[in-house]
Design an enzyme around this catalytic site. Structure first.
Site, short mmCIF file in Angstrom:
data_model
loop_
_atom_site.label_atom_id
_atom_site.label_comp_id
_atom_site.label_asym_id
_atom_site.label_seq_id
_atom_site.Cartn_x
_atom_site.Cartn_y
_atom_site.Cartn_z
N ALA A 1 8.32 5.51 7.09
CA ALA A 1 7.22 5.21 6.19
C ALA A 1 6.82 3.75 6.37
CB ALA A 1 7.62 5.48 4.74
N ILE A 2 5.53 3.49 6.22
CA ILE A 2 5.02 2.13 6.40
C ILE A 2 4.13 1.76 5.22
CG2 ILE A 2 3.50 0.66 7.81
CD1 ILE A 2 4.42 2.29 10.24
N GLY A 3 4.37 0.60 4.65
CA GLY A 3 3.53 0.07 3.58
C GLY A 3 3.50 -1.43 3.68
N CYS B 1 5.44 9.65 -0.32
CA CYS B 1 4.18 9.08 0.18
C CYS B 1 2.96 9.85 -0.33
CB CYS B 1 4.18 9.03 1.71
SG CYS B 1 5.55 8.06 2.38
N GLY C 1 0.83 -1.19 0.00
CA GLY C 1 0.00 0.00 0.00
C GLY C 1 0.87 1.24 0.00
N GLY C 2 0.24 2.40 -0.14
CA GLY C 2 0.98 3.64 -0.06
C GLY C 2 1.45 4.15 -1.41
N GLU C 3 2.06 5.34 -1.37
CA GLU C 3 2.51 6.02 -2.57
C GLU C 3 4.01 5.79 -2.79
OE1 GLU C 3 1.89 7.70 -5.17
OE2 GLU C 3 -0.29 7.94 -5.13
#
Length: 275
Positions: A193-195, A225, A126-128
């Site tokens: 950052a977390i994905g 992100c 997930g995420g950008e």
């Protein structure tokens, strides 16, 4: 420049093993991780976690992803047989690379994709878009969320808690969450950052990236992100700004201290016996 699409593991789940309402963390200490100001009660025996500690290595992104993927398949087979008795954790650094999440927009790239400064991978987290590079510690937990009785929302909050506790205890850096956003922040600077990706059998992979001594220049060529008008920070920069003029920081020792702290807090938050 190489633009690669990393194949994902399909998310086809007929039901959730545990209902997850969106609650504040102060209401959620029963899931088994530390909540500041709340009583922390152990709800189960400590679970084993196999750790692959490569924090001194620069592991290519494609290689790390393939490793995760094979580990996920192995774990799914064990879950199917009722023999999944441990979690896994990979901690490493990457050579410079940009990665884009499932729904990432190329509009968040400030360069011509045909002339990118580093390789680009479109993956299934997930995420950008974000940047990985030397000086950034990346943790890839491969967890059985069914065992931990967590939905993806609480799992991401737990990963944030690992970073929050590590920075507070080891470096006396007080960081926080931001409502509606994922990650860990120091003021308006995003440090972690977390994905994640949740595969079948509720085995999750991907994870978190913490800027320790990272060169932050590559972040200037993207909208990190997908959040405009926000900065990206690092532990080293924060500590340097807080020290007297002329004091130096040992970057190598900083990486070592951050790694040990992350592993310790990961063990504590998820109640795992690291081996």
């Amino acid at each position: 420049m190489i633009l690669c699409v990393i194949p994902g593991i399909s998310l086809a789940l007929p039901c959730r093993p545990h209902a997850c309402s969106v609650r504040s963390l102060s209401e959620s200490n029963e899931v088994g991780f530390k909540i500041p100001g709340a009583d922390w009660k152990t709800r189960r025996e400590t679970r084993r976690c196999e750790v692959f500690d490569l924090h001194k290595e620069l592991v290519p992104y494609r290689e790390a992803f393939s490793w995760q993927e094979s580990t996920v398949r192995r774990r799914q087979a064990l879950v199917e047989k009722g023999e999944d008795f441990s979690d896994s954790l990979i901690i490493l650094q990457h050579p410079p690379v940009y990665t884009l999440g499932t729904k990432s927009s190329e509009k968040n790239l400030k360069f011509d994709i045909k002339d990118a400064p580093y390789d680009i991978y479109r993956t299934k987290r997930g995420g950008e878009v974000t940047y990985h590079g030397p000086g950034q510690l990346v943790m890839y937990p491969i967890m059985n969320l069914g065992y931990h009785k967590m939905c993806s929302h609480l799992y991401m909050r737990a990963l944030e808690e690992v970073v929050i506790q590590a920075l507070s205890i080891t470096f006396s850096i007080e960081v926080s969450r931001r409502e509606g956003l994922t990650g860990v922040w120091f003021g308006d600077q995003k440090l972690a950052a977390i994905g994640i990706r949740v595969a079948s059998k509720w085995v999750t992979f991907q994870g978190l990236a913490l800027n320790v001594t990272t060169d932050l220049t590559p972040f200037e060529y993207i909208v990190p992100c997908g959040i405009p008008d926000h900065q990206v920070g690092s532990i080293q920069r924060i500590l340097e700004n807080s020290k007297s003029s002329g004091e130096t920081i040992d970057a190598g020792q900083l990486i070592e201290d951050a790694c040990k702290s992350l592993l310790r807090e990961f063990s504590e938050v998820f109640q795992l016996d690291l081996s």
